[in-house]
Enzyme design. Structure first.
Site, short mmCIF file in Angstrom:
data_model
loop_
_atom_site.label_atom_id
_atom_site.label_comp_id
_atom_site.label_asym_id
_atom_site.label_seq_id
_atom_site.Cartn_x
_atom_site.Cartn_y
_atom_site.Cartn_z
N CYS A 1 0.95 -1.00 -0.05
CA CYS A 1 0.10 0.08 0.10
C CYS A 1 0.81 1.29 0.00
O CYS A 1 1.77 1.72 -0.81
CB CYS A 1 -0.84 0.04 1.12
SG CYS A 1 -2.05 1.32 1.18
N ASP B 1 -9.23 -3.69 -5.97
CA ASP B 1 -8.92 -2.37 -5.33
C ASP B 1 -9.23 -1.07 -6.08
O ASP B 1 -8.81 -0.67 -7.10
CB ASP B 1 -7.13 -2.54 -5.71
CG ASP B 1 -6.28 -1.68 -4.79
OD1 ASP B 1 -7.09 -0.41 -4.38
OD2 ASP B 1 -5.12 -1.70 -4.85
N HIS C 1 -7.91 -4.12 -1.99
CA HIS C 1 -6.64 -3.36 -1.50
C HIS C 1 -6.50 -3.83 0.20
O HIS C 1 -7.32 -3.77 0.89
CB HIS C 1 -7.15 -1.70 -1.27
CG HIS C 1 -5.89 -1.06 -0.91
ND1 HIS C 1 -4.91 -0.62 -2.00
CD2 HIS C 1 -5.49 -0.36 0.27
CE1 HIS C 1 -3.92 -0.07 -1.43
NE2 HIS C 1 -4.53 0.42 -0.08
#
Length: 264
Positions: free
Chosen positions: A153, A200, A232
């Site tokens: 991330c 995502d 995500h």
């Protein structure tokens, strides 16, 4: 210069044939390499005023573990770093948020979290020096000969930043990288691999296509794997009670290990 190679793997969870890889065991203990729960085995160490989570035994190649916005304070991040240690790599995860990680994800799912302010306080001008300190720690204190990076991330973006010329990282892996800029992809000087989630919202299909094109243009070995049934954050915070998410997290981990084994 490494011979140019481009690999695009689009993996759907529709087939679980590769799930056996998650059962790979640590040669020293006979236990599974990847851990989703339990006690962490590393230790925290202060170096030049930056707290580092250090795990694994001495090795010539060291893993720089760049966390999501939840930092090294999140147990799942320490457990995943421990997994890289069990795979044979001394691993260092710097505290990129100086003890104050985000209270929620930066995807906007938590309304009372001021994402804009948090990101302004932790931009490259603040984060790059912290990561440079961790690389120096790996080289000077732990004696590694080569540094590879794995990022998740928020940290996925910095995998690409440290993979540019003169930043000390040879090979990079990123799971669901966020806020990644075109110029940061184009600037890489070593092999890069991405694990992407088909759900995502921060990297929709059109952005994935753009990233793939930029990787191709960069002229370095690359791979991009797409995991079905994931969202995500799956590389660290997957719901392991969901077979698709569990498979995605484990396979993304082994994707990183195979990438480092092949190119480092």
């Amino acid at each position: 210069m490494l011979k140019f190679t481009s690999l695009l793997a689009l993996w759907s969870i529709g087939s679980l044939a590769g799930a056996a890889s998650a059962q790979e065991d640590c040669p020293a203990t006979g236990e599974p390499i990847i851990a989703h729960s339990g006690d962490t085995v590393g230790k925290e160490q202060l170096y030049n005023d930056i707290n580092m989570y250090v795990t694994g035994n001495t090795s010539d190649i060291g893993v720089l573990y760049l966390t999501d916005v939840f930092g090294i304070q999140l147990a799942e991040n320490k457990l995943l770093a421990d997994s890289f240690g069990r795979a044979g790599y001394i691993t260092v995860a710097p505290d990129m948020f100086n003890g104050t990680p985000a209270p929620g994800d930066i995807d906007g799912s938590q309304p009372d979290f001021n994402v804009t302010q948090f990101l302004a306080e932790h931009g490259p001008e603040v984060t790059d020096p912290i990561i440079a300190t961790a690389i120096d720690f790996l080289r000077t204190e732990l004696g590694v000969q080569k540094v590879v990076a794995t990022g998740y991330c928020f940290g996925g973006r910095y995998t690409f930043r440290v993979l540019s010329e003169g930043n000390g990282v040879s090979v990079g892996f990123a799971a669901h990288p966020s806020l990644l800029e075109d110029a940061e992809i184009s600037a890489i000087t070593g092999p890069a691999s991405i694990a992407a989630a088909d759900g995502d919202s921060m990297t929709p299909p059109e952005r994935r296509s753009q990233i793939e094109a930029l990787l191709l243009e960069a002229g370095q070995p690359y791979s991009l794997a797409l995991y079905g049934g994931t969202q995500h954050g799956f590389g660290v915070r997957a719901n392991i009670s969901d077979p698709q998410q569990k498979f995605g997290k484990e396979e993304a981990f082994f994707q990183a290990i195979r990438w480092f084994n092949a190119w480092a």
